[in-house]
Design an enzyme around this catalytic site. Structure first.
Site, short mmCIF file in Angstrom:
data_model
loop_
_atom_site.label_atom_id
_atom_site.label_comp_id
_atom_site.label_asym_id
_atom_site.label_seq_id
_atom_site.Cartn_x
_atom_site.Cartn_y
_atom_site.Cartn_z
N SER A 125 -8.89 -0.59 -0.83
CA SER A 125 -9.43 0.73 -0.30
C SER A 125 -10.69 0.95 -1.24
O SER A 125 -11.70 1.44 -0.46
CB SER A 125 -8.37 1.62 -0.74
OG SER A 125 -7.40 1.66 0.18
N ARG A 151 0.83 -1.20 -0.05
CA ARG A 151 0.07 0.20 0.00
C ARG A 151 0.83 1.23 0.12
O ARG A 151 0.61 2.09 0.75
CB ARG A 151 -0.98 0.00 1.21
CG ARG A 151 -1.99 -1.14 0.90
CD ARG A 151 -2.94 -1.17 2.00
NE ARG A 151 -4.05 -0.74 1.82
CZ ARG A 151 -5.42 -1.07 2.26
NH1 ARG A 151 -5.32 -1.48 3.46
NH2 ARG A 151 -6.36 -0.41 1.74
N ASP A 195 -5.44 0.03 -5.66
CA ASP A 195 -5.65 -0.43 -4.10
C ASP A 195 -7.27 -0.80 -4.21
O ASP A 195 -8.09 -0.21 -3.82
CB ASP A 195 -5.21 0.53 -3.26
CG ASP A 195 -5.49 -0.04 -1.90
OD1 ASP A 195 -5.97 -1.10 -1.71
OD2 ASP A 195 -4.97 0.60 -1.00
N TYR A 206 -0.55 -0.07 9.22
CA TYR A 206 -1.80 -0.88 9.75
C TYR A 206 -1.79 -0.88 11.01
O TYR A 206 -0.61 -0.29 11.87
CB TYR A 206 -1.65 -2.23 9.19
CG TYR A 206 -2.06 -2.55 7.83
CD1 TYR A 206 -3.41 -2.39 7.20
CD2 TYR A 206 -1.15 -2.86 6.78
CE1 TYR A 206 -3.76 -2.63 6.17
CE2 TYR A 206 -1.52 -3.13 5.63
CZ TYR A 206 -2.82 -3.00 5.12
OH TYR A 206 -3.34 -3.26 3.87
N GLN A 217 -1.77 3.47 -5.05
CA GLN A 217 -2.97 3.88 -4.66
C GLN A 217 -4.31 3.42 -5.60
O GLN A 217 -5.46 3.35 -5.28
CB GLN A 217 -3.07 5.17 -4.10
CG GLN A 217 -2.85 5.45 -2.47
CD GLN A 217 -2.54 7.08 -2.26
OE1 GLN A 217 -2.93 7.73 -2.90
NE2 GLN A 217 -2.32 6.87 -0.95
P1 NAD Z 1 -7.82 -2.38 8.01
O1 NAD Z 1 -9.23 -2.82 7.17
O2 NAD Z 1 -6.87 -3.56 8.00
O3 NAD Z 1 -8.47 -1.94 9.57
C1 NAD Z 1 -9.51 -1.19 9.77
C2 NAD Z 1 -9.05 -0.18 11.01
O4 NAD Z 1 -9.19 -0.88 12.10
C3 NAD Z 1 -7.75 0.48 11.03
O5 NAD Z 1 -7.62 1.67 10.80
C4 NAD Z 1 -7.12 -0.25 12.27
O6 NAD Z 1 -6.18 0.67 12.79
C5 NAD Z 1 -8.33 -0.38 13.01
N1 NAD Z 1 -8.16 -1.18 14.25
C6 NAD Z 1 -7.28 -2.39 14.28
N2 NAD Z 1 -7.60 -3.19 15.25
C7 NAD Z 1 -8.43 -2.29 16.25
C8 NAD Z 1 -8.90 -2.34 17.37
N3 NAD Z 1 -8.56 -3.29 18.48
N4 NAD Z 1 -9.58 -1.32 17.89
C9 NAD Z 1 -10.04 -0.28 17.26
N5 NAD Z 1 -9.41 -0.14 15.74
C10 NAD Z 1 -8.69 -1.22 15.33
O7 NAD Z 1 -7.34 -1.14 7.60
P2 NAD Z 1 -7.49 -0.34 6.17
O8 NAD Z 1 -8.68 0.53 6.30
O9 NAD Z 1 -7.68 -1.32 4.88
O10 NAD Z 1 -6.24 0.66 6.16
C11 NAD Z 1 -5.72 1.01 7.51
C12 NAD Z 1 -4.75 2.36 6.99
O11 NAD Z 1 -3.66 1.74 5.75
C13 NAD Z 1 -5.58 3.42 6.23
O12 NAD Z 1 -6.51 4.08 7.03
C14 NAD Z 1 -4.29 4.13 5.83
O13 NAD Z 1 -3.68 5.08 6.67
C15 NAD Z 1 -3.22 2.91 5.41
N6 NAD Z 1 -3.60 2.88 3.86
C16 NAD Z 1 -2.50 3.46 2.99
C17 NAD Z 1 -2.68 3.30 1.78
C18 NAD Z 1 -1.99 3.70 0.44
O14 NAD Z 1 -1.22 4.78 1.09
N7 NAD Z 1 -1.87 3.35 -0.54
C19 NAD Z 1 -4.04 2.66 0.95
C20 NAD Z 1 -4.98 2.12 1.78
C21 NAD Z 1 -4.60 2.36 3.19
#
Ligand code: NAD
Length: 369
Positions: free
Chosen positions: A133, A122, A130, A226, A127
């Site tokens: 996302s 990621r 992805d 993550y 992006q």
């Molecule tokens: P995900 O689906 O793996 O997780 C969803 C959310 O659950 C995350 O924000 C995580 O911190 C939260 N979480 C995990 N355990 C938890 C707990 N015990 N209590 C409360 N919350 C908890 O994650 P996602 O949405 O696929 O992506 C997470 C982050 O990755 C994004 O928000 C972003 O910062 C990053 N990301 C970066 C890119 C990129 O740069 N290309 C793309 C996508 C996501």
């Protein structure tokens, strides 16, 4: 010579999405592909066979699977279907090869060069490819609409001749891509929204969407943006504070996940028992077991007057836009190796090297040496 590309008609029950749209078919053609689409592949996503033909694709016949060099899909094809693909074909989709032994064996037996898109690093450059996302955005949106539908109350504050209605209090658990879309959607519906996450940077993101950050005193940023798994003490602290808070909440939408692990259990059965009757929990994490102990994946149950829904494959519910985004993601990924009518894999490109499964021999050799 053009590369033979095949767009599969999804086989999984209830799957409405499709891996290519007329827009991306045109782009694939421009990159030197000959595109065949299985009849009916796009119908549930609002795309007729004729629309694909108009874009320059051809209707795939019975022989197409055994001939295609590049096969595009959303969900993993059944093992029997993989066995019918061309030896050494390239397959792109959310393939989860490790989740099913028969599937993994079929891919390997056929020498398929698989690109499970959930493995895509990621990075900023990735992006536009992805799928996690883009599909999570739709899932977060739909989860809130389901919650609004199940809730026996309005989301917005209303001033009426029959008096004032207080806005619903909505809590979004996990503020990743799905959670942030859920916050934005619940805000648009007029609810009072709170969100929490273990990654501290989400505070600003939640607040920028008009939500309030619920501070449960736990911070657990992990690798690659993550979350990491919480320690027992952190979990206990998070749960103690959350149990108290949930007593005043009307709607909970759970979206928390830790990559490669079952969903963290955050809302316990005791917390559900402590919530007001008429409250609603929608657990978007149901797919990986759920964030709530009362969740039954694929079902909506009631516990002590609290409705707990564990809907599956929410992205498919918004198949038109989910497919539009998915198909663009797939095209952008394929454009890394489909050029001038040929497939050419640059294993120095980490997006290809890290996504490929199993690792390309060139990459495996470099890592071993
Ligand atoms: P995900 O689906 O793996 O997780 C969803 C959310 O659950 C995350 O924000 C995580 O911190 C939260 N979480 C995990 N355990 C938890 C707990 N015990 N209590 C409360 N919350 C908890 O994650 P996602 O949405 O696929 O992506 C997470 C982050 O990755 C994004 O928000 C972003 O910062 C990053 N990301 C970066 C890119 C990129 O740069 N290309 C793309 C996508 C996501």
């Amino acid at each position: 010579m053009a590369v033979e590309v095949l767009v599969l008609r999804e086989a999984a029950a209830g799957e409405k999405r499709v891996a290519a749209t007329p827009e991306t078919v045109k782009k694939l053609l421009a990159a030197g592909a000959r595109v065949q689409v299985e009849p009916g592949a796009g119908l549930a996503a609002g795309i007729t066979d004729q629309a694909y033909l108009d874009a320059g694709a051809q209707a795939a016949g019975a022989a197409a699977r055994a001939a295609a060099e590049l096969v595009l899909c959303v969900q993993p094809p059944p093992a029997e279907a993989i066995a019918g693909l061309r030896q050494g074909a390239t397959l792109v989709g959310v393939l989860q090869p490790q989740a099913d032994e028969a599937r993994a064996a079929a891919l390997q037996a056929r020498g398929i060069r698989a690109f499970p898109l959930e493995r895509l690093p990621r990075t900023t450059r990735a992006q536009a490819m992805d799928v996690l996302s883009s599909q999570a955005g739709m899932a977060g949106y739909k989860a809130v609409l389901i919650a609004a539908q199940l809730a026996p109350r309005f989301f917005p504050m209303l001033t009426t001749a029959a008096g004032t209605i207080r806005p619903s209090k909505v809590l979004i658990v996990g503020a990743g891509v799905a959670g942030l879309q859920a916050i934005a959607t619940a805000r648009r519906l007029g609810a009072q929204v709170e969100g929490f996450d273990v990654r501290p940077e989400t505070r600003e993101q939640i607040e920028s969407l008009g939500g309030k950050f619920l501070d449960l005193g736990v911070s657990a940023a992990g690798e690659g943006g993550y979350a990491r798994q919480l320690t027992d003490e952190e979990r206990a602290e998070q749960q103690r504070r959350l149990a108290d808070h949930l007593k005043g909440i009307d709607v909970v939408v759970c979206t928390a996940a830790v990559p490669g692990r079952p969903a963290p259990k955050i809302v316990t059965a005791a917390m559900v028992a402590g919530m007001k009757p008429g409250s609603v929990i929608v657990d978007l994490a149901a797919e990986t077991g759920g964030n709530c102990e009362a969740t039954r994946p694929g079902e909506t149950v009631e516990q002590g007057g609290v409705t707990v829904a564990g809907p599956l494959n929410l992205a498919s519910m918004g198949a038109v836009h989910a497919s539009e985004m998915y198909a663009r993601n797939v095209y952008n990924f394929v454009a890394l190796f489909l050029k001038d009518g040929a497939l050419a894999f640059d294993w120095n490109d980490e997006l290809l090297a890290k996504t490929a499964w199993p690792a390309a021999p060139e990459v495996a050799a470099a890592e071993a040496g």
